[in-house]
Design a protein around this motif. Sequence first.
Motif, PDB file in Angstrom:
ATOM      1  N   SER A  18      -7.869  23.153 -46.881  1.00 44.78           N
ATOM      2  CA  SER A  18      -7.478  23.653 -48.180  1.00 44.78           C
ATOM      3  C   SER A  18      -8.678  23.787 -49.082  1.00 44.78           C
ATOM      4  N   VAL A  19      -8.531  24.566 -50.151  1.00 46.59           N
ATOM      5  CA  VAL A  19      -9.606  24.757 -51.104  1.00 46.59           C
ATOM      6  C   VAL A  19      -9.900  23.450 -51.819  1.00 46.59           C
ATOM      7  N   ASN A  20      -8.866  22.681 -52.188  1.00 48.39           N
ATOM      8  CA  ASN A  20      -9.056  21.361 -52.760  1.00 48.39           C
ATOM      9  C   ASN A  20      -7.853  20.501 -52.364  1.00 48.39           C
ATOM     10  N   ALA A  21      -7.849  19.318 -52.865  1.00 46.85           N
ATOM     11  CA  ALA A  21      -6.817  18.382 -52.422  1.00 46.85           C
ATOM     12  C   ALA A  21      -5.424  18.801 -52.860  1.00 46.85           C
ATOM     13  N   ASP A  22      -5.330  19.609 -53.891  1.00 46.02           N
ATOM     14  CA  ASP A  22      -4.022  19.917 -54.463  1.00 46.02           C
ATOM     15  C   ASP A  22      -3.524  21.319 -54.128  1.00 46.02           C
ATOM     16  N   SER A  23      -4.353  22.133 -53.482  1.00 55.14           N
ATOM     17  CA  SER A  23      -3.918  23.501 -53.205  1.00 55.14           C
ATOM     18  C   SER A  23      -4.193  23.855 -51.763  1.00 55.14           C
ATOM     19  N   VAL A  24      -3.351  24.676 -51.218  1.00 48.53           N
ATOM     20  CA  VAL A  24      -3.500  25.126 -49.839  1.00 48.53           C
ATOM     21  C   VAL A  24      -4.028  26.544 -49.858  1.00 48.53           C
ATOM     22  N   VAL A  25      -4.924  26.842 -48.915  1.00 47.89           N
ATOM     23  CA  VAL A  25      -5.493  28.173 -48.842  1.00 47.89           C
ATOM     24  C   VAL A  25      -4.394  29.198 -48.612  1.00 47.89           C
ATOM     25  N   VAL A  26      -4.410  30.242 -49.396  1.00 45.68           N
ATOM     26  CA  VAL A  26      -3.422  31.303 -49.244  1.00 45.68           C
ATOM     27  C   VAL A  26      -3.640  31.990 -47.905  1.00 45.68           C
ATOM     28  N   PRO A  27      -2.584  32.154 -47.107  1.00 49.65           N
ATOM     29  CA  PRO A  27      -2.757  32.798 -45.808  1.00 49.65           C
ATOM     30  C   PRO A  27      -3.449  34.159 -45.949  1.00 49.65           C
ATOM     31  N   GLY A  28      -4.408  34.407 -45.072  1.00 54.60           N
ATOM     32  CA  GLY A  28      -5.113  35.685 -45.083  1.00 54.60           C
ATOM     33  C   GLY A  28      -6.387  35.695 -45.891  1.00 54.60           C
ATOM     34  N   THR A  29      -6.636  34.601 -46.640  1.00 53.65           N
ATOM     35  CA  THR A  29      -7.842  34.590 -47.485  1.00 53.65           C
ATOM     36  C   THR A  29      -9.019  33.873 -46.830  1.00 53.65           C
ATOM     37  N   GLN A  30      -8.797  33.208 -45.698  1.00 54.04           N
ATOM     38  CA  GLN A  30      -9.892  32.479 -45.059  1.00 54.04           C
ATOM     39  C   GLN A  30     -11.036  33.414 -44.661  1.00 54.04           C
ATOM     40  N   ALA A  31     -10.703  34.581 -44.112  1.00 50.23           N
ATOM     41  CA  ALA A  31     -11.754  35.518 -43.702  1.00 50.23           C
ATOM     42  C   ALA A  31     -12.549  35.991 -44.908  1.00 50.23           C
ATOM     43  N   LEU A  32     -11.833  36.200 -46.038  1.00 51.28           N
ATOM     44  CA  LEU A  32     -12.524  36.618 -47.262  1.00 51.28           C
ATOM     45  C   LEU A  32     -13.491  35.529 -47.723  1.00 51.28           C
ATOM     46  N   ARG A  33     -13.015  34.293 -47.727  1.00 53.15           N
ATOM     47  CA  ARG A  33     -13.868  33.190 -48.146  1.00 53.15           C
ATOM     48  C   ARG A  33     -15.085  33.053 -47.228  1.00 53.15           C
ATOM     49  N   LYS A  34     -14.868  33.224 -45.954  1.00 52.23           N
ATOM     50  CA  LYS A  34     -15.988  33.100 -45.012  1.00 52.23           C
ATOM     51  C   LYS A  34     -16.969  34.261 -45.172  1.00 52.23           C
ATOM     52  N   GLY A  35     -16.437  35.440 -45.476  1.00 51.98           N
ATOM     53  CA  GLY A  35     -17.325  36.580 -45.717  1.00 51.98           C
ATOM     54  C   GLY A  35     -18.203  36.354 -46.935  1.00 51.98           C
ATOM     55  N   ILE A  36     -17.598  35.819 -48.008  1.00 51.46           N
ATOM     56  CA  ILE A  36     -18.369  35.524 -49.219  1.00 51.46           C
ATOM     57  C   ILE A  36     -19.417  34.455 -48.920  1.00 51.46           C
ATOM     58  N   ALA A  37     -19.022  33.446 -48.146  1.00 52.70           N
ATOM     59  CA  ALA A  37     -19.957  32.374 -47.802  1.00 52.70           C
ATOM     60  C   ALA A  37     -21.112  32.911 -46.950  1.00 52.70           C
ATOM     61  N   LEU A  38     -20.827  33.854 -46.064  1.00 58.09           N
ATOM     62  CA  LEU A  38     -21.895  34.479 -45.271  1.00 58.09           C
ATOM     63  C   LEU A  38     -22.882  35.215 -46.178  1.00 58.09           C
ATOM     64  N   LEU A  39     -22.369  35.898 -47.189  1.00 54.60           N
ATOM     65  CA  LEU A  39     -23.248  36.571 -48.135  1.00 54.60           C
ATOM     66  C   LEU A  39     -24.154  35.564 -48.848  1.00 54.60           C
ATOM     67  N   GLU A  40     -23.586  34.398 -49.198  1.00 58.52           N
ATOM     68  CA  GLU A  40     -24.379  33.352 -49.848  1.00 58.52           C
ATOM     69  C   GLU A  40     -25.506  32.883 -48.930  1.00 58.52           C
ATOM     70  N   LEU A  41     -25.218  32.715 -47.643  1.00 53.41           N
ATOM     71  CA  LEU A  41     -26.247  32.273 -46.697  1.00 53.41           C
ATOM     72  C   LEU A  41     -27.358  33.303 -46.561  1.00 53.41           C
ATOM     73  N   VAL A  42     -26.993  34.558 -46.396  1.00 51.67           N
ATOM     74  CA  VAL A  42     -27.989  35.613 -46.211  1.00 51.67           C
ATOM     75  C   VAL A  42     -28.794  35.832 -47.481  1.00 51.67           C
ATOM     76  N   ALA A  43     -28.186  35.541 -48.634  1.00 49.70           N
ATOM     77  CA  ALA A  43     -28.896  35.720 -49.906  1.00 49.70           C
ATOM     78  C   ALA A  43     -30.090  34.785 -50.010  1.00 49.70           C
TER      79      ALA A  43
END
Length: 578
Positions: A18-43
């Motif tokens: 989950s994103v934090n202890a109180d919320s669950v990742v919305v289905p279908g958004t994991q790939a988006l989050r990972k894509g953004i994180a990949l951009l952060e790494l390459v940056a």
Amino acid sequence: MKAKLQATAEIFEDETQSVNADSVVVPGTQALRKGIALLELVATSPLRFGELSTRTGLPKGTLHRILATLIETGLLRFDKTTQTYRLGVRLFEMAHHVWDEFDLRGAAEPELERLSELAGEAVRLAILDREQALYIDERAAIRTIRLGSGIGSRVAIHASGVGKAIVAHLPPAERAQMIGELKFERFTPNTITDPDEFLRELDLIKGRGYAISVEEQTAGVSSVAAAILDHRARAIGAVAIVIPSFRVTVNDLHALGREVIEASRRISGNAGEAAMSLKVQKKPLGAERTDVRVAIPGSAFLGEGPHWSASRKRLYWVDILAPAVLHADPVRGAVTTVPMPELISAIVPRRRGGFVATTQHGIKAIDVETGAVTPIADPEVDRPGNRFNDAKCDRAGRLWAGTLAIDTTPGEGSLYRFDPDGRVHRMDGGFHVSNGIDFSPDNQRLYFTDTGKRRIYVYDFDLESGAIDNRRVFHELPEGVGTPNGLTVDSQGFVWSAQWDGWCVTRYDPDGQVERVINLPVPRPTSCIFGGPGLDTLYVTSARIRLSAQQLLEAPLSGSVFAVDTGVPGLPESSFAG
């Protein structure tokens, strides 16, 4: 940055977390989050597929699909030459839209509050409006005396800190046109009214990163200002601390330069390049060393380029941002200062007599007795935003010198060889901040520093032809320990490097391994050279530029020259044969 990378890494730890202890990742958004994180790494730096796979822990198939999508949308691109993934042009297009909507006053508000509280003085925000600077926001001084020229008022760009700071960062052609159209009205005896003098002042401002104005527009009022730069390094405004002159000295204004630079970077979100870093490492713990002493007390903005004259028994060095040539007998300590008409970064002897120096506008002959300057060569006359930096002669009498952008824009620097017959050769390029140069005792290696990349390089060197080849990393410093600056090589073939923001000089063996570290009482040692009767004293220059008042209290000797008893002799310095 470390916190951001840690947060990025955590995204890849568990595809279902989950994103934090109180919320669950919305289905279908994991790939988006990972894509953004990949951009952060390459940056942070271009990465190969294997490196991305190792850092993310993603299955190769998943990683391939996300990367392919990012490339298809233009957010990433693949460099076939280096086999690395890099940020795509689409991000820059999106950045333009962000800057088009940028609210300068809104972004500056918290920094105006912070600076006002820090300095206890008036703080102002300005933009360029034709031939004047217009104040668009301010925070009044906490102290009782109030100053005029508040919101909505204008000041002349040639007579104000904000005006000079903005104009210094305009593109060269635009800046030249503006200077050509200016009416240099005199407001006080301190007002700059000569266009050439104003241009030299702007170059100093760009090098220092901030502008000061001492009663240039209004008697009794002084200021220090820094330009606010957008993502293209263009000035969109300036922030200034404005102070009654009786409450501040010129040295106080320079010490506040660091604070306005930091504020300007926070306003725009620009972190600044490594070479213009404002971070200073903590002073090393432990007793003062008995093998380190102050050879020549001083307060140079940016002491650099030292040379030991055995015949004169004098040390010569420069203050890049004064600008000036300095020389002294270390035994007596009295310093002679020779002002220079432009930025000057190193001085070396000339066989026919006198000296040659690397300057803002190429290689020049210097008469240190009269201050006369004679041009020799300027291979970057078409690059007015650049200047030369460190220099050394090889044992055949050729002069080697590197360049950099005055504002340290990455990739603008080159390495040149100047032959005694007048020919000039560009030997390598693409450097961030060209710096320390020297040669091994057997004339088979050339060492060259890129401060911005935190690296000392080594080339294979042929003394007879002057050719270099096989550039490789000799030593790369990790973050948090300073950056390599000027260097020299001793008679045993070991490399001594001054560590900017590292409070030390470091000796490396011929394999690039640390042999010893000698701590100094200043955070910004800049360069070093062997001298003294037996060439066994290491003289180290230093800087006080962009140190805060508090940091200068901790390191009051910043800008002095230090002597280190090494127990190892150096090598006689070569002179220019041209």
